[in-house]
Design a protein around this motif. Structure first.
Motif, PDB file in Angstrom:
ATOM      1  N   GLY A 238      43.223   9.961  -6.826  1.00 51.44           N
ATOM      2  CA  GLY A 238      42.032   9.965  -5.824  1.00 51.44           C
ATOM      3  C   GLY A 238      40.906   8.925  -6.669  1.00 51.44           C
ATOM      4  N   LEU A 239      41.300   8.467  -7.744  1.00 54.33           N
ATOM      5  CA  LEU A 239      40.633   7.330  -8.293  1.00 54.33           C
ATOM      6  C   LEU A 239      41.390   6.027  -8.385  1.00 54.33           C
ATOM      7  N   ASP A 240      41.024   5.151  -7.784  1.00 56.07           N
ATOM      8  CA  ASP A 240      41.921   4.041  -7.625  1.00 56.07           C
ATOM      9  C   ASP A 240      41.284   2.724  -7.935  1.00 56.07           C
ATOM     10  N   GLY A 241      41.989   1.650  -7.945  1.00 60.54           N
ATOM     11  CA  GLY A 241      41.448   0.367  -8.269  1.00 60.54           C
ATOM     12  C   GLY A 241      41.343  -0.136  -9.684  1.00 60.54           C
ATOM     13  N   PRO A 242      40.513  -1.191  -9.903  1.00 62.71           N
ATOM     14  CA  PRO A 242      40.117  -1.486 -11.451  1.00 62.71           C
ATOM     15  C   PRO A 242      39.635  -0.306 -12.223  1.00 62.71           C
ATOM     16  N   LEU A 243      38.822   0.533 -11.681  1.00 59.56           N
ATOM     17  CA  LEU A 243      38.061   1.589 -12.393  1.00 59.56           C
ATOM     18  C   LEU A 243      38.843   2.416 -12.928  1.00 59.56           C
ATOM     19  N   ARG A 244      40.045   2.806 -12.183  1.00 60.77           N
ATOM     20  CA  ARG A 244      40.942   3.828 -12.602  1.00 60.77           C
ATOM     21  C   ARG A 244      41.626   3.393 -13.845  1.00 60.77           C
ATOM     22  N   GLU A 245      41.899   2.185 -14.212  1.00 60.35           N
ATOM     23  CA  GLU A 245      42.583   1.612 -15.460  1.00 60.35           C
ATOM     24  C   GLU A 245      41.450   2.017 -16.605  1.00 60.35           C
ATOM     25  N   LEU A 246      40.271   1.415 -16.469  1.00 66.43           N
ATOM     26  CA  LEU A 246      39.070   1.519 -17.279  1.00 66.43           C
ATOM     27  C   LEU A 246      38.941   3.194 -17.751  1.00 66.43           C
TER      28      LEU A 246
END
Length: 539
Positions: A238-246
């Motif tokens: 449910g957490l996607d995009g650049p924020l997921r990597e951080l």
């Protein structure tokens, strides 16, 4: 939530009229009160059983003093405290607005824009908190307030006083909320101190909770949750995009593999800009920290070296503020979104290295000039720019020049003879020559005496009675060998003078009675000893 007052609740604390009970926690109760000036404030009253514990009061006083150094733009400002009251209490700014826990409970997972704002706001607050030498230790959604003026992080600054008072913290009890505790928090046998990386782990769990409405390690009991934190990867569905990597980086099991708060902030600010859009935000790879302890004692705090992408810049003349520019144009974005005093000299312990000669000395990140330039020799070894070479103070801070470490107050110089016991003398001989080795945002102080094959770095040694001395130690980056250097003023010859502070053990001082250098737990103790660096040529 305002619960009114209950039987037995205080109606007045010092000069504060208590109006209502705001809540309870593991460390005490929180009340809404009115100051003598008519301002509404929040008063945290600690547990009554600590009232007669002198160790707790001393640590409480020290932690409050540190907490007062945190800029209040993203935290609840510490206004007052009385460690000697029965019971002790702490007064902070009263912040209107729901907690993140309430927002998620009532509205569900946050949208992308609001989630990014939460992530940036909490990372900014941690950068300020860590910069003041404070570790939160209980970061969770309930301690993140969504205020009209922006995100505010509360309940920082006194957890260490509770956690360090062993007789009141049982083996199976620790300060914090299990769902947001880093793996190293559950290791009660090693004696290792909790470092800033534990707050970074909590940041990842908080952001994941805000994005998904659940904890990434959620179990059906505290024990099950703890086991998942220790052994399982986080559930970031449910957490996607650049924020997921951080978030994934922040939730690494190894504290040395997590980014710092400042690196998180940079990753968040670049994620939506060219180079960050369309893929994961890129953080520099971490440089592992040696696990070995220095011979002089101390413990490994999970502190890590500067990321490899920044290490060259740090050794090529970039001061603690200037290394931000090695990441490119994002420093300008940081300068706009984070007030300049965030990297000012008051926050040097553990976060920013002083650059006493360049533009950054005003507290603003350097974006041009000598501190932001470096060249590389054909061999790949960084070399100083002409401006850096011509500036011995900056070159010494960059680890490029030898120096005498002059004790200003007694007009003597430190020396580390081959036997490894620190002495003071007249500055003659190679045992009086030192060089700084930048390590992340701190320094190791290394003797250049060729007779010292082992233990050439300064380190803190604790004896059986708790007395902390400065001795020769192995040059491993641990809590005992890393020092912050904070500019204090000028010596009698016009040279910049510094205090030398170890985050874990305190400030380096001269004892007039024992005639020796020792390390004093900061607390209320004034900094009576300063040092200047007397240039003695290139390394």
């Amino acid at each position: 939530m305002n619960d009114g007052l209950r039987p037995g609740d205080p109606v007045r604390l010092g000069g504060y009229d208590v109006l209502a009970r705001l809540g309870d926690g593991g460390m005490g109760s929180v009340f809404l009160a009115r100051s003598p000036q008519g301002r509404r404030v929040a008063v945290k009253v600690v547990r009554p059983e600590l009232s007669h514990d002198e160790e707790f009061r001393g640590r409480f006083r020290s932690e409050v003093n540190r907490a007062r150094q945190v800029p209040p733009f993203c935290t609840a400002e510490v206004l007052d405290a009385d460690p000697d009251h029965d019971p002790p209490y702490l007064v902070v700014e009263y912040v209107e607005g729901p907690s993140l826990a309430e927002v998620v409970r009532e509205q569900g997972p946050l949208g992308a824009a609001q989630l990014h704002s939460i992530a940036v706001g909490v990372a900014t607050a941690l950068t300020a908190i860590h910069g003041a030498g404070v570790i939160h230790r209980d970061l969770k959604p309930a301690n993140v307030l969504v205020a009209p003026g922006g995100i505010k992080v509360i309940d920082f600054g006194i957890a260490r006083a509770f956690e360090a008072t062993s007789q009141h913290t049982r083996t199976n009890q620790m300060v914090g909320t299990v769902s947001y505790m880093a793996p190293e928090r559950f290791d009660t046998t090693s004696g290792a101190s909790v470092g800033p990386a534990a707050d970074i782990f909590a940041w990842g769990a908080v952001v994941a909770h805000a994005a998904t409405g659940r904890n990434p390690f959620g179990g059906d009991s505290a024990t099950a949750t703890a086991m998942r934190i220790l052994t399982q990867p986080p559930d970031l569905t449910g957490l996607d995009g650049p924020l997921r990597e951080l978030v994934s980086r922040a939730l690494e099991k190894d504290p040395a593999a997590r980014p710092t708060a400042r690196e998180l902030l940079d990753g968040l600010l670049t994620a939506g800009y060219p180079g960050g859009a369309g893929g994961p935000a890129q953080l520099p790879a971490a440089t592992p920290t040696a696990n070995a302890l220095p011979a002089g004692g101390g413990d490994d705090q999970g502190r890590r070296s500067m990321p490899s992408g920044l290490a060259t810049a740090g050794r090529a003349g970039l001061g603690r503020r200037g290394w931000l520019t090695a990441l490119g144009g994002t420093a300008a974005v940081i300068a706009v979104l984070v007030p300049a005093f965030l990297v000012g000299p008051k926050l040097l312990r553990g976060q920013s290295k002083p650059d006493p000669t360049g533009p950054a000395a005003t507290g603003s990140p350097a974006t041009s000039g000598p501190a932001a330039t470096a060249s590389t020799a054909p061999s790949g070894t960084p070399t100083a720019s002409p401006s850096t070479s011509a500036d011995p103070t900056r070159a010494m801070l960059a680890g490029q020049r030898r120096f005498l470490l002059h004790v200003v107050e007694i007009d003597r110089d430190l020396a580390l003879p081959s036997h490894g016991e620190l002495e003071v003398g007249d500055g003659t001989g190679e045992d009086a020559l030192f060089v700084l080795e930048p390590v992340g945002v701190d320094y190791m102080i290394k003797s250049v005496n060729p007779e010292i094959a082992h233990r050439p770095c300064l380190g803190v040694k604790i004896d059986s009675k708790g007395y902390a001395s400065l001795v020769g130690a192995e040059c491993y980056a641990t809590a005992a060998t890393l020092f912050g250097i904070a500019r204090e003023g000028k010596d009698d010859k016009g040279r910049t003078s510094y205090s030398i502070v170890n985050d874990e053990y305190g400030v380096v001082q001269w004892s007039p009675t024992k005639k020796e250098i020792y390390v004093e737990f900061l607390g209320d103790a004034p900094i009576d000893t300063t040092f200047s660096m007397v240039d003695r040529g290139a390394v």
